[in-house]
Design an enzyme around this catalytic site. Structure first.
Site, PDB file in Angstrom:
ATOM      1  N   THR A  73       0.837  -1.210   0.000  1.00  0.00           N
ATOM      2  CA  THR A  73       0.000   0.000   0.000  1.00  0.00           C
ATOM      3  C   THR A  73       0.869   1.256   0.000  1.00  0.00           C
ATOM      4  OG1 THR A  73      -1.846  -1.086   1.081  1.00  0.00           O
ATOM      5  CG2 THR A  73      -1.715   1.295   1.344  1.00  0.00           C
ATOM      6  N   ASN A 152      -5.818  -9.393  -7.725  1.00  0.00           N
ATOM      7  CA  ASN A 152      -5.802 -10.132  -6.460  1.00  0.00           C
ATOM      8  C   ASN A 152      -7.063 -10.948  -6.212  1.00  0.00           C
ATOM      9  OD1 ASN A 152      -6.719  -7.322  -6.310  1.00  0.00           O
ATOM     10  ND2 ASN A 152      -7.206  -7.765  -4.194  1.00  0.00           N
ATOM     11  N   SER A 200       5.417  -6.839  -2.390  1.00  0.00           N
ATOM     12  CA  SER A 200       5.135  -6.938  -0.957  1.00  0.00           C
ATOM     13  C   SER A 200       5.730  -8.229  -0.408  1.00  0.00           C
ATOM     14  CB  SER A 200       3.620  -6.924  -0.748  1.00  0.00           C
ATOM     15  OG  SER A 200       3.318  -7.209   0.593  1.00  0.00           O
ATOM     16  N   GLY A 201       6.190  -8.179   0.851  1.00  0.00           N
ATOM     17  CA  GLY A 201       6.870  -9.327   1.439  1.00  0.00           C
ATOM     18  C   GLY A 201       5.964 -10.481   1.846  1.00  0.00           C
ATOM     19  N   HIS A 202       4.798 -10.151   2.396  1.00  0.00           N
ATOM     20  CA  HIS A 202       4.007 -11.223   3.022  1.00  0.00           C
ATOM     21  C   HIS A 202       3.220 -12.070   2.030  1.00  0.00           C
ATOM     22  CE1 HIS A 202      -0.173  -9.409   3.340  1.00  0.00           C
ATOM     23  NE2 HIS A 202       0.543  -8.395   2.897  1.00  0.00           N
ATOM     24  N   CYS A 327     -20.534  -8.833   2.750  1.00  0.00           N
ATOM     25  CA  CYS A 327     -20.554  -9.047   4.192  1.00  0.00           C
ATOM     26  C   CYS A 327     -19.177  -9.308   4.775  1.00  0.00           C
ATOM     27  CB  CYS A 327     -21.492 -10.184   4.543  1.00  0.00           C
ATOM     28  SG  CYS A 327     -23.175  -9.599   4.642  1.00  0.00           S
TER      29      CYS A 327
END
Lengths: 408, 129
Positions: A73, A152, A200-202, A327
């Protein structure tokens, strides 16, 4: 004991044990601040620069072109804001797509309130951006195109190299969010013709809270988010997240070493999962592109039922998946990606995303295929919708009792 | 996120189904918005003798539908009309704040079913007179 199966690798991945081990060394013993000139600082600096070299090598970049960030982000924000404000004297038009991650979409929308003009391109039924649409959207005021490498939610891989070529021909800076694709398919900044790229790392068995932004040398970009120290060559102030950077470097190294073999394995599992889910259960739609999709990604809409109910039911059976249903997102609107693909609201509410990882096995797929049909059957038995009523109801919202939020 | 009671009613919902010869049917929500609840009632001597539901929605939507049927079965129509969405949520030991407005429509569906019954009865009474 309930069997546990993790099918949510696009949300996050378990940290690889070798990554943990490497990070622990820098949490326990090598605690120096990489900015410090003494022994402890130099040791940390050396490790940070080694990690930078690994990240750069993985995407065909120069280490000096890598800036470490707190994650995808921040890297997206940094890329878009940095280009927008630096090039404001050249134009104010930004092009993006309707299926971007919110880190991109909300950033360009925020710029839209600050004097920038934003074009949000539509996608086709598979979630794919068309190169022709990008070309048609370009004006003499366009300063940035930002289109994700792979989506994604549905896993569709975008024609980034072609868009990049187009951007280059027109002298427009091009950023891609490669958070989902990096580590799963080849990502090379020259082959993709990008000027800025986010990772991104994760998502690659590394730690959370670490990412990187590639900024091609010579790109008209300056940092706009943080004001502070001179870290990262004045591009990102703040003490480096040394253990995170070390973890990212190790995760990148492992991802590159295993990518080809892992992609082949996951593609096999994924294809079986898609084939058997669509064979065993009726009224299921595969979402995303049938072939141009990430190797680990299978996503579906199950008609007449709602995503969160499926997720809860799966979780009770020990299976972790995710959904783009309203939801689970805290809003009443289902996934913006599915809606942009032209999927009706009531169908989009029934979405499930299965994202596989290196520890998943054929037995995990067997288990899912055993558990899922009765869950669908049970929820459908409870649903007032069926093939006849669903589409008749979808055309109107007269009976909606939540009209203050319903934007149908 | 959900209370044990919500999960209990989600996992073992009470009174699921339809009543083919229902005296009243109420439906609220819209699949476009993500929740739709349909309640069927059978009334005898002003008392809700039987009640069934069908729901398209999240775990909270299913649990609230189930709970409202439990709360009003055997009650008079007047008593059932007094049941509010808030009471249904409380009977489930609460709902997450973001679920309160979108999923808790069960009492509204019940009230719609009672209204349907009353308007049908009014028509029948007129025809008799």
């Amino acid at each position: 004991m309930t069997r546990r199966v993790y099918f949510d690798h696009s949300a996050t991945t378990p940290v690889h044990p070798e990554v943990v081990e490497e990070m622990c060394r820098f949490l326990k013993d090598n605690f120096g601040n990489p900015t410090s000139l003494h022994y402890f600082g130099q040791k940390a600096r050396k490790a940070v620069e080694e990690a930078r070299e690994k990240v750069a090598a993985a995407i065909g970049a120069n280490p000096a072109e890598i800036v470490f960030t707190s994650g995808g982000t921040e890297a997206d924000n940094m890329a878009i804001h940095g280009v927008a404000y630096t090039n404001r004297n050249r134009g104010n038009h930004i092009i993006t797509s309707a299926v971007e991650h919110h880190a991109v979409l909300n950033t360009v929308k925020a710029l839209g309130k600050q004097g920038f003009t934003v074009t949000i391109l539509p996608v086709d039924q598979y979630g794919m951006v068309s190169v022709e649409d990008v070309a048609a959207a370009i004006t003499d005021k366009t300063i940035l195109i930002t289109i994700m490498h792979a989506n994604n939610e549905v896993g569709t891989i975008m024609p980034i190299a072609e868009i990049g070529r187009l951007a280059r021909e027109r002298g427009i800076l091009f950023h891609t969010d490669a958070v989902q694709s990096f580590g799963k398919i080849p990502v090379n900044v020259d082959e993709l013709n990008v000027d800025l790229l986010t990772i991104s790392g994760h998502k690659i068995y590394g730690p959370k809270g670490i990412g990187a932004l590639y900024i091609r040398k010579g790109t008209r970009w300056r940092q706009t988010l943080f004001h502070g120290g001179a870290q990262e060559r004045l591009r990102r102030a703040g003490t480096e997240n040394t253990p995170g950077i070390i973890g990212l470097g190790k995760a990148v190294e492992l991802a590159m070493a295993n990518m080809e073999q892992e992609a082949a394995y996951l593609t096999r599992l994924r294809d079986r999962l898609i084939r058997e889910v669509t064979e065993k259960i009726d009224h299921v739609r595969l979402t995303g592109h049938p072939t141009k999709r990430l190797p680990n990604h299978a996503s579906f809409c199950f008609e007449f039922i709602e995503g969160e109910s499926m997720l809860l039911s799966l979780d009770l059976q020990g299976i972790a998946a995710s959904s783009g249903s309203a939801c689970t997102s805290g809003s009443l609107e289902p996934s913006h990606v599915l809606l942009a693909m032209g999927i009706p609201h009531e169908v989009a509410h029934g979405s499930i995303r299965i994202t596989l990882g290196r520890d998943n096995t054929e037995e995990d797929i067997d288990y899912f295929l055993e558990v899922m049909p009765p869950i669908v059957e049970r929820l459908r038995a409870m649903s007032p919708l069926d093939q006849e009523t669903e589409f008749a109801l979808s055309d109107r919202c007269n009976g909606c009792r939540i009209s203050h939020t319903c934007r149908a | 996120m959900y209370s044990e009671k919500v999960m209990d009613h989600f996992t073992n919902p009470r009174n699921v189904g339809e009543i083919p010869d229902a005296d009243g049917v109420g439906q609220v929500g819209n699949p476009v918005c993500g929740d739709i609840m349909k309640i069927y009632i059978k009334v005898k001597d002003n008392i809700i003798e039987d009640i069934k539901f069908k729901t398209f929605g999240c775990g909270a939507a299913i649990a609230t539908s189930s709970m409202v049927t439990e709360l009003v079965k055997g009650k008079t129509l007047e008593e059932a009309m007094q049941v509010s969405n808030k009471q249904v949520a409380e009977a489930l030991d609460g709902l997450p704040p973001q679920k309160m407005h979108c999923s808790n429509l069960a009492a509204d569906a019940l009230h719609a079913a009672i209204q349907d019954y009353l308007s049908k009865k009014k028509k029948e009474d007129k025809q008799v007179n």
